[in-house]
Motif scaffolding. Structure first.
Motif, short mmCIF file in Angstrom:
data_model
loop_
_atom_site.label_atom_id
_atom_site.label_comp_id
_atom_site.label_asym_id
_atom_site.label_seq_id
_atom_site.Cartn_x
_atom_site.Cartn_y
_atom_site.Cartn_z
N SER A 82 2.88 -1.55 7.99
CA SER A 82 3.90 -0.84 8.86
C SER A 82 3.20 0.47 9.63
CB SER A 82 4.57 0.63 7.69
OG SER A 82 3.43 1.88 7.05
N PHE A 124 0.66 -1.01 -0.21
CA PHE A 124 -0.24 0.12 0.43
C PHE A 124 0.85 1.15 0.09
CE2 PHE A 124 -3.35 1.73 2.36
CZ PHE A 124 -4.24 2.57 1.55
N ARG A 147 -1.42 11.74 3.47
CA ARG A 147 -2.34 12.38 4.41
C ARG A 147 -3.90 13.57 4.14
NH1 ARG A 147 1.93 12.99 9.97
NH2 ARG A 147 0.37 11.67 10.71
N LYS A 173 2.96 3.85 9.77
CA LYS A 173 1.67 4.69 9.02
C LYS A 173 0.00 3.87 8.77
CE LYS A 173 4.66 7.65 6.75
NZ LYS A 173 4.85 8.57 6.08
N SER A 199 -1.87 2.80 11.70
CA SER A 199 -2.10 4.34 12.29
C SER A 199 -3.46 4.55 11.89
CB SER A 199 -1.10 5.71 12.32
OG SER A 199 -2.04 6.73 13.12
N ASP A 234 -0.46 -7.81 5.94
CA ASP A 234 1.09 -8.13 5.54
C ASP A 234 2.58 -7.50 6.22
OD1 ASP A 234 3.98 -9.67 5.25
OD2 ASP A 234 3.12 -10.21 3.57
N GLY A 251 -6.32 11.97 2.52
CA GLY A 251 -7.47 11.23 2.34
C GLY A 251 -7.30 10.23 1.16
N ILE A 288 0.91 5.95 -1.17
CA ILE A 288 0.58 6.77 -1.93
C ILE A 288 1.66 7.71 -1.75
CG2 ILE A 288 -1.15 8.92 -1.28
CD1 ILE A 288 -2.92 6.13 -1.70
N LYS A 327 -7.28 4.94 13.09
CA LYS A 327 -7.89 6.13 12.65
C LYS A 327 -8.83 5.45 12.02
CE LYS A 327 -8.01 10.12 10.57
NZ LYS A 327 -7.49 12.35 10.64
N HIS A 328 -9.35 5.13 10.93
CA HIS A 328 -10.12 5.56 9.82
C HIS A 328 -11.04 4.36 10.04
CE1 HIS A 328 -8.46 9.11 7.36
NE2 HIS A 328 -7.65 7.25 7.31
N GLY A 378 -5.33 7.58 0.03
CA GLY A 378 -5.20 6.08 0.88
C GLY A 378 -6.52 6.15 1.35
N LEU A 379 -7.75 6.64 2.34
CA LEU A 379 -8.61 6.39 2.24
C LEU A 379 -9.26 5.67 1.46
CD1 LEU A 379 -10.81 5.76 4.58
CD2 LEU A 379 -11.49 8.27 4.98
N1 ACO Z 1 2.93 9.39 9.90
C1 ACO Z 1 1.52 8.70 10.69
N2 ACO Z 1 0.14 8.09 10.09
C2 ACO Z 1 0.10 8.60 9.03
C3 ACO Z 1 1.49 9.60 8.59
C4 ACO Z 1 2.64 9.61 8.81
N3 ACO Z 1 3.39 10.34 8.13
N4 ACO Z 1 0.83 9.81 7.03
C5 ACO Z 1 -0.22 9.30 6.90
N5 ACO Z 1 -0.69 8.55 8.18
C6 ACO Z 1 -2.03 8.18 8.75
C7 ACO Z 1 -2.56 8.69 9.97
O1 ACO Z 1 -3.82 8.24 10.80
C8 ACO Z 1 -3.19 10.06 9.31
O2 ACO Z 1 -4.91 10.53 9.71
P1 ACO Z 1 -3.48 11.67 10.48
O3 ACO Z 1 -2.83 12.35 9.70
O4 ACO Z 1 -4.97 12.32 11.12
O5 ACO Z 1 -2.67 11.49 11.60
C9 ACO Z 1 -4.14 9.14 8.35
O6 ACO Z 1 -3.06 7.93 8.04
C10 ACO Z 1 -4.40 10.07 6.79
O7 ACO Z 1 -5.37 8.68 5.50
P2 ACO Z 1 -5.49 9.82 4.71
O8 ACO Z 1 -5.14 10.67 4.03
O9 ACO Z 1 -6.39 8.82 3.74
O10 ACO Z 1 -4.09 8.22 4.44
P3 ACO Z 1 -2.51 8.62 3.37
O11 ACO Z 1 -3.46 8.47 2.23
O12 ACO Z 1 -1.56 9.36 4.07
O13 ACO Z 1 -2.40 6.47 2.77
C11 ACO Z 1 -0.61 5.44 3.57
C12 ACO Z 1 -1.37 5.85 3.98
C13 ACO Z 1 -1.04 4.01 2.33
C14 ACO Z 1 -0.19 4.59 5.12
C15 ACO Z 1 0.85 6.20 3.21
O14 ACO Z 1 0.40 6.62 4.32
C16 ACO Z 1 1.66 5.58 2.46
O15 ACO Z 1 2.03 5.50 1.58
N6 ACO Z 1 3.30 5.93 3.66
C17 ACO Z 1 4.39 4.92 3.66
C18 ACO Z 1 3.79 3.76 2.35
C19 ACO Z 1 3.35 2.58 4.34
O16 ACO Z 1 3.82 3.07 5.17
N7 ACO Z 1 2.88 1.23 3.96
C20 ACO Z 1 2.09 0.50 4.12
C21 ACO Z 1 2.83 -0.50 4.27
S1 ACO Z 1 2.18 -1.76 5.13
C22 ACO Z 1 1.12 -3.09 4.17
O17 ACO Z 1 1.45 -2.59 3.02
C23 ACO Z 1 0.87 -3.89 4.67
#
Ligand code: ACO
Length: 191
Positions: free
Chosen positions: A154, A118, A126, A156, A159, A151, A128, A120, A163-164, A130-131
């Motif tokens: 991470s 996963f 951050r 993030k 979290s 699997d 929206g 973005i 949250k969602h 991802g949601l």
């Molecule tokens: N630090 C902590 N929490 C985070 C962060 C961050 N930098 N970025 C997103 N989040 C979480 C928080 O809960 C956040 O809510 P908040 O801003 O109120 O704290 C929430 O996600 C935001 O939701 P979206 O905006 O819908 O999420 P986003 O578009 O950022 O997508 C994702 C989430 C995919 C995890 C993205 O942050 C990302 O690509 N991260 C890097 C790669 C990663 O860690 N991917 C997951 C791998 S694990 C797996 O795939 C099984």
């Protein structure tokens, strides 16, 4: 994420669903050059995701997608980059046969849909997106997030799930997969 070709020409929908065939609609099925661009996009996304998660090698690539029965949901923003579109991110899911421990420590064999990768784009996190992508997948699969396994999520992603979807209480496992309280209860009929 920008590419030196027109993203809107390759991906007609805001969310495209890709599988082993690497085809994103009828147009790309008929055009090998577009399929090569699709492979470039997937490889680039896979590399960026691995870097973001500090993995030594990508777990997503075009060749891996071609050889595994996984599905990749790809989100674009068609308005950006002067109308050529940008790739926002992706979500990869697939069914896996897993041996899991329930709350009482009893081994259970299950084959849940798993989130495998996963990502973005860094500058768009951050906002929206991802949601939006995750909700699209849930509707497409007609599934609740508590019924899925994750699997190696991470920090993030954990979290994000808290949250969602209020997924906070995980049930300890001996493998890299995370499942949450409610998984065994809700999946009971399917186990
Ligand atoms: N630090 C902590 N929490 C985070 C962060 C961050 N930098 N970025 C997103 N989040 C979480 C928080 O809960 C956040 O809510 P908040 O801003 O109120 O704290 C929430 O996600 C935001 O939701 P979206 O905006 O819908 O999420 P986003 O578009 O950022 O997508 C994702 C989430 C995919 C995890 C993205 O942050 C990302 O690509 N991260 C890097 C790669 C990663 O860690 N991917 C997951 C791998 S694990 C797996 O795939 C099984």
């Amino acid at each position: 994420m920008e590419f030196p070709f027109d993203i809107n020409q390759i991906f007609s929908e805001r969310v495209s669903i890709l599988d082993q065939t690497l085809v994103a609609g009828r147009r790309s099925a008929e055009r090998p050059d577009l399929q090569a661009h699709i492979a470039t996009v997937i490889d680039e996304l896979g590399r960026a995701s691995a870097k973001a998660q500090q993995l030594t090698a990508p777990i997503t690539s075009a060749s891996k997608l071609q050889s595994q029965r996984h599905q990749l949901y790809l989100l674009k923003d068609g308005e950006s980059s002067g109308g050529r579109g940008v790739v926002v991110g992706f979500l990869k899911v697939g069914y896996k046969k897993l041996f899991l421990l329930d709350r009482g420590g009893v081994h259970i064999e299950a084959e849940p849909l798993c989130v495998l990768d996963f990502y973005i784009a860094e500058n768009l996190q951050r906002h929206g997106y991802g949601l939006e992508l995750f909700d699209f997948m849930l509707q497409h699969k007609n599934l609740e997030p508590v019924l899925m396994a994750y699997d190696r999520p991470s920090p993030k992603f954990l979290s994000f799930l808290a949250k969602h979807y209020c997924l906070t209480q995980s049930v300890p496992q001996v493998n890299n997969f995370v499942v949450f309280e409610g998984f065994f209860f809700s999946n009971r009929s399917g186990l």
